[in-house]
Structure formats: C-alpha cells, structure tokens
Motif scaffolding. Structure first.
Motif, mmCIF file in Angstrom:
data_model
loop_
_atom_site.group_PDB
_atom_site.id
_atom_site.type_symbol
_atom_site.label_atom_id
_atom_site.label_comp_id
_atom_site.label_asym_id
_atom_site.label_seq_id
_atom_site.Cartn_x
_atom_site.Cartn_y
_atom_site.Cartn_z
ATOM 1 N N MET A 36 0.834 -1.218 0.000
ATOM 2 C CA MET A 36 0.000 0.000 0.000
ATOM 3 C C MET A 36 0.860 1.255 0.000
ATOM 4 O O MET A 36 0.428 2.306 -0.462
ATOM 5 C CB MET A 36 -0.910 0.036 1.234
ATOM 6 C CG MET A 36 -1.963 -1.034 1.257
ATOM 7 S SD MET A 36 -3.137 -0.853 2.613
ATOM 8 C CE MET A 36 -2.092 -0.792 4.047
ATOM 9 N N MET A 37 2.078 1.170 0.505
ATOM 10 C CA MET A 37 2.968 2.328 0.587
ATOM 11 C C MET A 37 3.720 2.607 -0.709
ATOM 12 O O MET A 37 4.359 3.654 -0.830
ATOM 13 C CB MET A 37 3.987 2.112 1.713
ATOM 14 C CG MET A 37 3.370 2.075 3.086
ATOM 15 S SD MET A 37 4.546 1.624 4.374
ATOM 16 C CE MET A 37 5.556 3.085 4.448
ATOM 17 N N GLU A 38 3.646 1.708 -1.672
ATOM 18 C CA GLU A 38 4.480 1.835 -2.870
ATOM 19 C C GLU A 38 4.394 3.185 -3.581
ATOM 20 O O GLU A 38 5.424 3.719 -3.974
ATOM 21 C CB GLU A 38 4.229 0.672 -3.824
ATOM 22 C CG GLU A 38 4.895 -0.591 -3.321
ATOM 23 C CD GLU A 38 4.749 -1.793 -4.229
ATOM 24 O OE1 GLU A 38 3.925 -1.772 -5.164
ATOM 25 O OE2 GLU A 38 5.482 -2.769 -3.987
ATOM 26 N N PRO A 39 3.192 3.801 -3.746
ATOM 27 C CA PRO A 39 3.182 5.116 -4.404
ATOM 28 C C PRO A 39 3.989 6.172 -3.639
ATOM 29 O O PRO A 39 4.666 6.997 -4.244
ATOM 30 C CB PRO A 39 1.699 5.507 -4.442
ATOM 31 C CG PRO A 39 0.932 4.263 -4.177
ATOM 32 C CD PRO A 39 1.842 3.338 -3.436
ATOM 33 N N TYR A 40 3.921 6.109 -2.327
ATOM 34 C CA TYR A 40 4.657 7.078 -1.507
ATOM 35 C C TYR A 40 6.147 6.758 -1.482
ATOM 36 O O TYR A 40 6.978 7.657 -1.433
ATOM 37 C CB TYR A 40 4.090 7.111 -0.085
ATOM 38 C CG TYR A 40 2.591 7.290 -0.085
ATOM 39 C CD1 TYR A 40 2.000 8.431 -0.612
ATOM 40 C CD2 TYR A 40 1.756 6.296 0.403
ATOM 41 C CE1 TYR A 40 0.620 8.586 -0.645
ATOM 42 C CE2 TYR A 40 0.376 6.445 0.378
ATOM 43 C CZ TYR A 40 -0.178 7.585 -0.143
ATOM 44 O OH TYR A 40 -1.539 7.722 -0.171
ATOM 45 N N LEU A 41 6.475 5.479 -1.518
ATOM 46 C CA LEU A 41 7.880 5.077 -1.576
ATOM 47 C C LEU A 41 8.516 5.494 -2.894
ATOM 48 O O LEU A 41 9.660 5.956 -2.923
ATOM 49 C CB LEU A 41 8.014 3.563 -1.377
ATOM 50 C CG LEU A 41 7.705 3.048 0.027
ATOM 51 C CD1 LEU A 41 7.614 1.526 0.034
ATOM 52 C CD2 LEU A 41 8.737 3.535 1.024
ATOM 53 N N LYS A 42 7.776 5.347 -3.988
ATOM 54 C CA LYS A 42 8.302 5.764 -5.291
ATOM 55 C C LYS A 42 8.615 7.249 -5.304
ATOM 56 O O LYS A 42 9.607 7.684 -5.894
ATOM 57 C CB LYS A 42 7.313 5.422 -6.408
ATOM 58 C CG LYS A 42 7.304 3.963 -6.770
ATOM 59 C CD LYS A 42 6.339 3.677 -7.898
ATOM 60 C CE LYS A 42 6.297 2.176 -8.166
ATOM 61 N NZ LYS A 42 5.310 1.813 -9.166
ATOM 62 N N ALA A 43 7.779 8.045 -4.639
ATOM 63 C CA ALA A 43 7.968 9.496 -4.600
ATOM 64 C C ALA A 43 9.269 9.891 -3.901
ATOM 65 O O ALA A 43 9.819 10.958 -4.167
ATOM 66 C CB ALA A 43 6.779 10.170 -3.921
ATOM 67 N N ILE A 44 9.758 9.030 -3.019
ATOM 68 C CA ILE A 44 11.007 9.331 -2.305
ATOM 69 C C ILE A 44 12.145 8.411 -2.744
ATOM 70 O O ILE A 44 13.180 8.341 -2.091
ATOM 71 C CB ILE A 44 10.808 9.236 -0.773
ATOM 72 C CG1 ILE A 44 10.367 7.824 -0.366
ATOM 73 C CG2 ILE A 44 9.838 10.293 -0.283
ATOM 74 C CD1 ILE A 44 10.439 7.542 1.119
ATOM 75 N N ASP A 45 11.941 7.706 -3.852
ATOM 76 C CA ASP A 45 12.918 6.764 -4.381
ATOM 77 C C ASP A 45 13.255 5.686 -3.341
ATOM 78 O O ASP A 45 14.413 5.322 -3.154
ATOM 79 C CB ASP A 45 14.181 7.493 -4.850
ATOM 80 C CG ASP A 45 15.028 6.624 -5.775
ATOM 81 O OD1 ASP A 45 14.464 5.705 -6.417
ATOM 82 O OD2 ASP A 45 16.253 6.849 -5.830
ATOM 83 N N GLY A 46 12.198 5.187 -2.672
ATOM 84 C CA GLY A 46 12.363 4.147 -1.670
ATOM 85 C C GLY A 46 12.024 2.778 -2.217
ATOM 86 O O GLY A 46 11.139 2.634 -3.049
ATOM 87 N N HIS A 47 12.738 1.771 -1.744
ATOM 88 C CA HIS A 47 12.542 0.400 -2.197
ATOM 89 C C HIS A 47 12.602 -0.538 -0.986
ATOM 90 O O HIS A 47 13.577 -0.507 -0.224
ATOM 91 C CB HIS A 47 13.636 0.025 -3.197
ATOM 92 C CG HIS A 47 13.569 -1.386 -3.657
ATOM 93 N ND1 HIS A 47 12.596 -1.862 -4.503
ATOM 94 C CD2 HIS A 47 14.361 -2.450 -3.369
ATOM 95 C CE1 HIS A 47 12.795 -3.152 -4.718
ATOM 96 N NE2 HIS A 47 13.861 -3.526 -4.039
#
Length: 175
Positions: A36-47
């Motif tokens: 569920m967090m993937e859109p927010y992780l993408k915004a911060i270049d998180g993996h």
C-alpha cells in the motif's frame, strides 16, 4: 533509499489474529502494508528490500532473543531506514514495533521509525521521546493514506539527515 519493514504475523500474511506464536521470519520484497505504501515510496525513491515479521506473542515470550535477531538481520541487510508497522491499534504489535525501532536505532546501523495508533497509549508514553512514533488510525480508521505518506516522508528526511525537516515532520505527524 533501501528500506526494511517490520510486521507482526497479521500484516506479513504469515498468520491470523489468533496465531500469536509465529516465530521470527523474513520475506523478500514488499508484502502487506508495504504494498500500500508503494506510491509514496516511489515518490522518495524508496525500495523495500525485505519484510521481517514475528507473532506478537512469540516476541513477548522471546523479547531479548528477537531484538538481537532483528538487529542482526538489519545489520546484514543494511537498509537506510527500518519502518516498524503500521501497528494500528494492535497493542502487542505496537509495543514490539516501538521496541524494535529503538533497538535498531541504538545499534547505529540504520534509522528507524515505528507507526501505531493512539490506542497504544502505554507504549507511546514510554517511547515517544526515544524513537519517532508516527500516528496512524486504528485498524479500519480514516486517515491511513495520510499516515503512510507521513511514514515515507519522515523516512526520507531521516535518510537525508535534514534536521529541520525531521523536526517539522515529527511535530506534525508523530506523538
């Protein structure tokens, strides 16, 4: 930014509410709330590299061993940030999330955050000044998207070391 998530058996999909004795384990990649967090992780270049999990009952009965193993796994994986939760209103998981986040942070291996709801008041009272505790709604409550975004924004700030931004985010989103 490399991230490790810490969940209970429910959030990891490794057991149901009554399976409190699920031993510590690891899953590669994102599972449960991490998806569920993937859109927010993408915004911060998180993996998300991995999700660590444990039943809250197993953790409570094997606290020192679990903390040692969680810290050892984090040290081996070497993430930039460890996100424990969201624990919502699950009291055993909330306590575990805060304790694991503090233990990881104290090792100096990685930055750490815990996320839980206000129903975890005893845990919040003990840990709010020791480790960042992001506010979440209780399970099924309103405001989950805001909380997930806050978790990711704070993770990004901790990773960058921007003390002004960290302070602002903690004032706005943490207990």
């Amino acid at each position: 930014m490399k991230i490790v998530m810490v969940f209970d058996q429910i959030q990891a999909g490794a057991g149901i509410k009554d399976d409190h004795m699920v031993p510590l384990g690891i899953m590669k990649g994102a599972v449960g709330p991490a998806i569920m967090m993937e859109p927010y992780l993408k915004a911060i270049d998180g993996h998300v590299l991995a999700c660590l999990y444990c039943g809250d009952g197993y953790y409570a009965q094997n606290r020192q061993e679990c903390l040692r193993k969680y810290c050892a796994m984090v040290e081996k994986i070497k993430p930039d940030v460890v996100i424990c939760g969201p624990a919502f209103n699950y009291l055993g998981f909330g306590r575990m999330a805060a304790e694991v986040a503090l233990a990881v942070q104290e090792t100096g291996t990685s930055q750490a955050i815990a996320a839980l709801s206000e129903e975890n008041e005893e845990t919040i009272a003990v840990y709010k000044d020791r480790v960042p505790l992001v506010k979440t709604p209780k399970k099924g409550g309103i405001g989950l998207d805001r909380s997930l975004r806050a978790i990711c924004d704070l993770a990004d700030a901790l990773h960058s070391g921007d003390s002004v931004r960290i302070s602002e985010l903690q004032k706005e989103y943490c207990f």
